[in-house]
Design a protein around this motif. Structure first.
Motif, PDB file in Angstrom:
ATOM      1  N   MET A   1       0.847  -1.207   0.000  1.00 55.97           N
ATOM      2  CA  MET A   1       0.000   0.000   0.000  1.00 55.97           C
ATOM      3  C   MET A   1       0.874   1.246   0.000  1.00 55.97           C
ATOM      4  N   GLU A  70      -7.792  -0.921   1.709  1.00 51.09           N
ATOM      5  CA  GLU A  70      -7.591  -2.294   1.235  1.00 51.09           C
ATOM      6  C   GLU A  70      -8.924  -2.982   0.975  1.00 51.09           C
ATOM      7  N   ASN A  75      -4.839   0.247  -4.083  1.00 50.37           N
ATOM      8  CA  ASN A  75      -3.453  -0.072  -3.752  1.00 50.37           C
ATOM      9  C   ASN A  75      -2.649   1.160  -3.370  1.00 50.37           C
TER      10      ASN A  75
END
Lengths: 104, 152
Positions: A1, A70, A75
């Motif tokens: 992330m 998420e 992302n």
């Protein structure tokens, strides 16, 4: 992330946009730290216990925001902003928000 | 007699605040000056958009924070100051120290992660002992930005 407070990531294209994601925590300090802080209010200087406490809480708020991003299938979180407010005596709210996106 | 002992405690606190406060402030400024020289290589920008550069491949959110408290003497001085108005220099130096310290911590964070440039830097200041009446005296400063570079 990928977490960034830029509006776009250099060299990468944003393909999907999910809107706002956010995370927050309200934390109180314990009495021991409060006592030390009381002493420090006489002598001056850094309140290390508080610095750590706020840092931990900020991390927790960020983690919550990342979790939310998420679950949306993003992302990256872009244009992240932090905000702190003291809600009542001895407790502070840490709030983080940003835009969840998918980047290539 | 009670009034006398109150005055006595007040004077002692004032003295302790002045002595330790000044000492701590001088020491802190010395440490700030040396670290500012050490970390001068890390560049900090308030620009929202970084210039297009192929070496900006990796990015990371970096930040630094500090909670700092005012001493008893300075708080008393600022109380006196509030009668006359004007610059409250005792609080000015407190905020200056906190901002520079937080900025240095952010730079150190970027350096540890292997970055040289930080963009879109934002400052966030909060008074964390609100609701305590006259006790207000600690502030938190958080500085954050996006570090860009080849990374490690």
């Amino acid at each position: 992330m990928l977490v960034s407070n830029l509006e776009l990531v250099p060299g990468k294209r944003t393909t999907k946009h999910f809107g706002l994601v956010q995370g927050s925590t309200v934390r109180a300090k314990h009495a021991g730290r409060d006592l030390m802080a009381g002493l420090k209010n006489i002598f001056g200087g850094e309140l290390k216990g508080y610095t750590e406490l706020l840092q931990e809480s900020r991390q927790e708020a960020t983690d919550r925001m990342i979790q939310q991003a998420e679950s949306l299938g993003a992302n990256a979180v872009l244009n992240v902003r932090f905000s702190t407010s003291s809600v009542t005596q001895g407790a502070a709210e840490l709030f983080v928000y940003g835009t969840a996106v998918v980047i290539e | 007699m009670a009034a006398f002992s109150d005055l006595f405690i007040f004077i002692i606190l004032l003295g302790l605040g002045y002595g330790f406060g000044q000492w701590a402030e001088r020491r802190h400024y010395r440490s700030i000056h040396t670290r500012e020289k050490e970390l001068a290589g890390i560049l900090v920008f308030a620009e929202r958009l970084p210039p297009p550069d192929p070496k900006f491949k990796h990015s990371s959110l970096v930040g630094g924070s500090v909670v700092i408290s005012i001493d008893y003497f300075k708080r008393f001085v600022s109380l006196l100051r509030s009668f006359i108005g004007g610059r409250v220099s005792s609080y000015e130096s407190l905020l200056d120290r906190a901002r520079r310290e937080a900025l240095l911590r952010m730079k150190a964070d970027a350096q540890a992660k292997g970055f040289q440039n930080i963009f879109n830097v934002k400052f966030e200041t909060a008074s964390i002992s609100k609701g305590k009446g006259k006790q207000i005296g600690s502030i938190e400063v958080y500085v954050y930005g996006t570090a860009l570079g080849p990374g490690n």
